[in-house]
Design a protein around this motif. Sequence first.
Motif, PDB file in Angstrom:
ATOM      1  N   LEU A  17      96.516   3.038  80.064  1.00  0.00           N
ATOM      2  CA  LEU A  17      95.890   3.196  78.752  1.00  0.00           C
ATOM      3  C   LEU A  17      96.710   4.128  77.874  1.00  0.00           C
ATOM      4  CD1 LEU A  17      93.472   3.124  76.710  1.00  0.00           C
ATOM      5  CD2 LEU A  17      92.487   5.009  78.038  1.00  0.00           C
ATOM      6  N   PHE A  18      97.073   5.293  78.403  1.00  0.00           N
ATOM      7  CA  PHE A  18      97.846   6.256  77.631  1.00  0.00           C
ATOM      8  C   PHE A  18      99.214   5.690  77.260  1.00  0.00           C
ATOM      9  CE2 PHE A  18      95.363   9.661  80.128  1.00  0.00           C
ATOM     10  CZ  PHE A  18      94.306   9.572  79.242  1.00  0.00           C
ATOM     11  N   ALA A  19      99.834   4.963  78.224  1.00  0.00           N
ATOM     12  CA  ALA A  19     101.154   4.373  77.953  1.00  0.00           C
ATOM     13  C   ALA A  19     101.071   3.332  76.848  1.00  0.00           C
ATOM     14  CB  ALA A  19     101.717   3.746  79.231  1.00  0.00           C
ATOM     15  N   GLY A  20     100.011   2.510  76.883  1.00  0.00           N
ATOM     16  CA  GLY A  20      99.859   1.489  75.855  1.00  0.00           C
ATOM     17  C   GLY A  20      99.634   2.079  74.477  1.00  0.00           C
ATOM     18  N   VAL A  21      98.789   3.109  74.395  1.00  0.00           N
ATOM     19  CA  VAL A  21      98.543   3.772  73.113  1.00  0.00           C
ATOM     20  C   VAL A  21      99.813   4.445  72.615  1.00  0.00           C
ATOM     21  CG1 VAL A  21      97.294   5.675  72.015  1.00  0.00           C
ATOM     22  CG2 VAL A  21      96.073   4.074  73.500  1.00  0.00           C
ATOM     23  N   PHE A  22     100.560   5.066  73.517  1.00  0.00           N
ATOM     24  CA  PHE A  22     101.831   5.699  73.161  1.00  0.00           C
ATOM     25  C   PHE A  22     102.788   4.690  72.520  1.00  0.00           C
ATOM     26  CE2 PHE A  22     106.249   6.397  74.391  1.00  0.00           C
ATOM     27  CZ  PHE A  22     106.499   7.692  73.940  1.00  0.00           C
ATOM     28  N   LEU A  23     102.961   3.531  73.161  1.00  0.00           N
ATOM     29  CA  LEU A  23     103.879   2.509  72.640  1.00  0.00           C
ATOM     30  C   LEU A  23     103.376   1.926  71.321  1.00  0.00           C
ATOM     31  CD1 LEU A  23     104.803   0.584  75.920  1.00  0.00           C
ATOM     32  CD2 LEU A  23     106.304   2.050  74.562  1.00  0.00           C
ATOM     33  N   ALA A  24     102.073   1.708  71.214  1.00  0.00           N
ATOM     34  CA  ALA A  24     101.515   1.165  69.967  1.00  0.00           C
ATOM     35  C   ALA A  24     101.744   2.125  68.810  1.00  0.00           C
ATOM     36  CB  ALA A  24     100.028   0.877  70.141  1.00  0.00           C
ATOM     37  N   SER A  25     101.516   3.402  69.059  1.00  0.00           N
ATOM     38  CA  SER A  25     101.691   4.396  67.999  1.00  0.00           C
ATOM     39  C   SER A  25     103.163   4.547  67.624  1.00  0.00           C
ATOM     40  CB  SER A  25     101.122   5.741  68.457  1.00  0.00           C
ATOM     41  OG  SER A  25     101.199   6.693  67.422  1.00  0.00           O
ATOM     42  N   LEU A  26     104.042   4.550  68.632  1.00  0.00           N
ATOM     43  CA  LEU A  26     105.484   4.635  68.360  1.00  0.00           C
ATOM     44  C   LEU A  26     105.940   3.470  67.496  1.00  0.00           C
ATOM     45  CD1 LEU A  26     108.291   5.570  70.850  1.00  0.00           C
ATOM     46  CD2 LEU A  26     108.499   3.484  69.527  1.00  0.00           C
ATOM     47  N   SER A  27     105.522   2.252  67.869  1.00  0.00           N
ATOM     48  CA  SER A  27     105.943   1.077  67.108  1.00  0.00           C
ATOM     49  C   SER A  27     105.367   1.097  65.700  1.00  0.00           C
ATOM     50  CB  SER A  27     105.525  -0.205  67.835  1.00  0.00           C
ATOM     51  OG  SER A  27     104.127  -0.274  67.963  1.00  0.00           O
ATOM     52  N   GLY A  28     104.140   1.614  65.533  1.00  0.00           N
ATOM     53  CA  GLY A  28     103.537   1.679  64.209  1.00  0.00           C
ATOM     54  C   GLY A  28     104.282   2.624  63.287  1.00  0.00           C
ATOM     55  N   LEU A  29     104.711   3.773  63.796  1.00  0.00           N
ATOM     56  CA  LEU A  29     105.422   4.743  62.963  1.00  0.00           C
ATOM     57  C   LEU A  29     106.803   4.222  62.589  1.00  0.00           C
ATOM     58  CD1 LEU A  29     107.256   7.446  62.475  1.00  0.00           C
ATOM     59  CD2 LEU A  29     104.895   7.470  61.699  1.00  0.00           C
ATOM     60  N   VAL A  30     107.519   3.631  63.567  1.00  0.00           N
ATOM     61  CA  VAL A  30     108.826   3.048  63.276  1.00  0.00           C
ATOM     62  C   VAL A  30     108.689   1.945  62.237  1.00  0.00           C
ATOM     63  CG1 VAL A  30     110.741   1.700  64.241  1.00  0.00           C
ATOM     64  CG2 VAL A  30     109.819   3.638  65.517  1.00  0.00           C
ATOM     65  N   LEU A  31     107.668   1.119  62.387  1.00  0.00           N
ATOM     66  CA  LEU A  31     107.421   0.031  61.441  1.00  0.00           C
ATOM     67  C   LEU A  31     107.170   0.570  60.039  1.00  0.00           C
ATOM     68  CD1 LEU A  31     106.754  -2.904  60.659  1.00  0.00           C
ATOM     69  CD2 LEU A  31     104.444  -2.528  61.570  1.00  0.00           C
ATOM     70  N   GLU A  32     106.379   1.619  59.935  1.00  0.00           N
ATOM     71  CA  GLU A  32     106.023   2.164  58.623  1.00  0.00           C
ATOM     72  C   GLU A  32     107.254   2.682  57.878  1.00  0.00           C
ATOM     73  OE1 GLU A  32     103.286   5.751  56.721  1.00  0.00           O
ATOM     74  OE2 GLU A  32     102.948   5.088  58.785  1.00  0.00           O
ATOM     75  N   ILE A  33     108.089   3.471  58.564  1.00  0.00           N
ATOM     76  CA  ILE A  33     109.259   4.049  57.900  1.00  0.00           C
ATOM     77  C   ILE A  33     110.286   2.964  57.580  1.00  0.00           C
ATOM     78  CG2 ILE A  33     111.180   5.667  58.145  1.00  0.00           C
ATOM     79  CD1 ILE A  33     109.369   7.447  59.793  1.00  0.00           C
ATOM     80  N   ALA A  34     110.513   2.036  58.527  1.00  0.00           N
ATOM     81  CA  ALA A  34     111.472   0.954  58.278  1.00  0.00           C
ATOM     82  C   ALA A  34     111.010   0.082  57.108  1.00  0.00           C
ATOM     83  CB  ALA A  34     111.640   0.107  59.541  1.00  0.00           C
ATOM     84  N   LEU A  35     109.715  -0.116  57.001  1.00  0.00           N
ATOM     85  CA  LEU A  35     109.195  -0.947  55.917  1.00  0.00           C
ATOM     86  C   LEU A  35     109.377  -0.264  54.559  1.00  0.00           C
ATOM     87  CD1 LEU A  35     107.864  -3.679  55.596  1.00  0.00           C
ATOM     88  CD2 LEU A  35     105.628  -2.566  55.728  1.00  0.00           C
TER      89      LEU A  35
END
Length: 806
Positions: A17-35
């Motif tokens: 659970l923690f690993a999945g939330v970690f990856l989801a949050s990481l991808s969301g932040l990278v997506l936001e800045i790249a966008l």
Amino acid sequence: MVSSQGLVPSSINRRLLFAGVFLASLSGLVLEIALTRIFSAAIWYHFAFVAVSVALIGLGASGLVVHYRLKKIKENWAGNLTIASSIGITFVLPLSLFVMHVLASDITYLPLFMLLFSVPFFFVGIIISAAFSAFGYVAGRLYASDLIGASLGALSVVALISILGGEGTLLLVGAISAVCAVVFSSASKNKKNILISLAVIAFASMLLVVNESSQIFSIQTDSRAQKDLPIFLRENPGTEIVKTQWNSFSRIDVVEGPTDICDSSMADPVFGQPRCASEGLVAKIFIDGGAGTNIISWDGSADSRQELSSWMQYLPFTMSDDPKTLIIGSGGGRDVVAAISSGITDVTSVEINPIIFETVKSYGGKAGNLYTHTYVDANIDEGRSFVSRSIDKYDIIYVPFVDTWASVSSGGLGVSENFLYTVEGFQEYYDHLTDKGKIVTIRWLIDAPRFVSTFVTLLENNGVSQSDAYKHIILVSSESVEEDPSVTMSIFSKEPFTDDEIKFLTDAFSDKGYKPMLIPGQVMVEPYSKLLSEDISLEQFYDLFPTKVHPVTDDSPYFLSFEKPFPPILEDLLYVSLGIAGVFLVVPYIWLKKSKDINIKNNSTLATKNVVLYFAALGFGFILIELALLQKLILFLGNPTMTFALLLFTVLLSSGIGSLVSAKLIRLNTKNLIFVIFGIICIGLIYVVLLTPLIYATISEPFALKAAVSIGLLSPIGFLMGMPMPTGMRLLKSHVPTFIPWMWAINGGFSVLGAILTVILSIVYGGSYAMLIGISAYVIALVVSLTWRHQTIKLTTNSTQIKNKN
């Protein structure tokens, strides 16, 4: 095991659970800045704010769906909804990029682009909101995984964009999301979903390879947005983009053309004047498809381009013999060539973007080996930061265009900080001048009044009265001279201009047909004459113009924000953000009111209005303090993107650690929560009072030391700001678990509102004021927490078991 309040995870499931939330949050932040980078390059800078809003809208809206599916999520937290969300990101991102590519980034389709890119953020929000809803007992660890993942995303996105470009980074986010699907599939022990997720990883990886070879997802600059790049390509047949490269600053496009690209019959698309014949272009560099800078043909000899020294903007180079010169924002290097051609043998150039610097160097002898020339000390740095560290005194500090009129007229740069033109910035230049030194700025006519008011203020700060200021300022325009693209030049002299200097410039202006507006003792047009003769005050001078002409400061460094009181784009975004916050407040409330699981009116444990105020204040206050600190630290560290990455990394990481600690320090003890929020308020007030003096005291130190100081400054408040949110979630889990997705939506909605208000407040009143408003939001949260201080929280048997496992 299933409790009355959700599935109790096994230790293995919890780690997943923690690993999945970690990856989801990481991808969301990278997506936001790249966008934000993609929107800036494809359309305009200010649509970076739209990208941030799209992210927060998607994240907040996910709470509504999670509420609707809450019962199902409790029964199977890692079921099809969460896995489908992870896989959905993988497929929606390339689809969105491809649509934007096919439609050539046409601004007409902006609502479609916004809708498409909001979907991945919606899916990220589904994952995180679902986890919080099912496992509020471990909210501290969940929130920590969320924030630490985001912090590493902030740290890695700078490198990812430089390596993969904006489009490649978004495709990588899709691959990371597919890995997230594998994690959640493993947690649910569904072999079929595991195989599907592994196949999706292979698909996402293939897209990365395909994009590198075919560029089928490449984002073009919108030809209808009136940006310089598409206009130049359209107006100069035969020209083509020969190189595109991304970094954390911008996307750089290098354009070359046939030998007749500089034919005098071709007008420069920005200035509408035949510049190419006199320049001899080797290549033209475009920054985010907008601001352009020229690499001109030169053989490295001081005698070969002497025609440049007759341009209005380069006349100061010939006022004295071999003046020691600093050029801030040297770009393609034309100003450096002009300085050498004017007889200067000691030129220091500063260019912030390493891609531009290396591109100029790559043309070697065609560009006269400009940045390795004997007479040139070339530096990659931010201009203000470089000056603050310099121990040299200069005869001329030259600050030419760092943007184009197209950028300004779009409204894009009106919401962009620019510390080069603040009163404090000019004081730095003043302190680095020789006794007879000059500051030369080249910009548009609309900027002239602001330069005059800035120089008058600067002189008054250094003991020169308003009535004597005219002796130190020359202002002239070349707008009526077609063969000279200089536009408007202001010259500030540390000492009063000498008679010889005035005669030299006056004769040159007369010969070329330039239009002087201020020349000491000779010309003083209205309303400058009234100001400089003290007939009117500076405040009265400001009121004479329909645009803002007052000096800008480091606390409000928006030199290009002309509209009163702030750019219209921000007003539009403010109304949108208010609407979003309203929807996130009202719609879930209506759903909850009709719910059979809870009667809001009769809930005596946690008053609904207090809960709403608490989470709205947290979302609003967090973003205001974060962005206000970002503005101040951009000046401190000198590199805007590194500052952004470092700030996000530090605040999010320290907040994540704070969230972890909150599980043991606060748990459900509202007394400790009160102390934590009070600590945030106190540290924030200390920042307001002491941060600016600290920045000025250490701004000239090496970058590594300043980065360490920044981390030390940000960590304490970040640590404390990580505690109130998970504590509130634990309270909700114990009393009204159905509120969790609603509060997630409210927190996101008020973050959108706070992001827009931060910029508005900073423009109108200053960053310190914005920080005070953010602190005030935490005061509201403190008041709410005080209403909870006498409540005794009793956990159910299952929740106590989970607490002991923590």
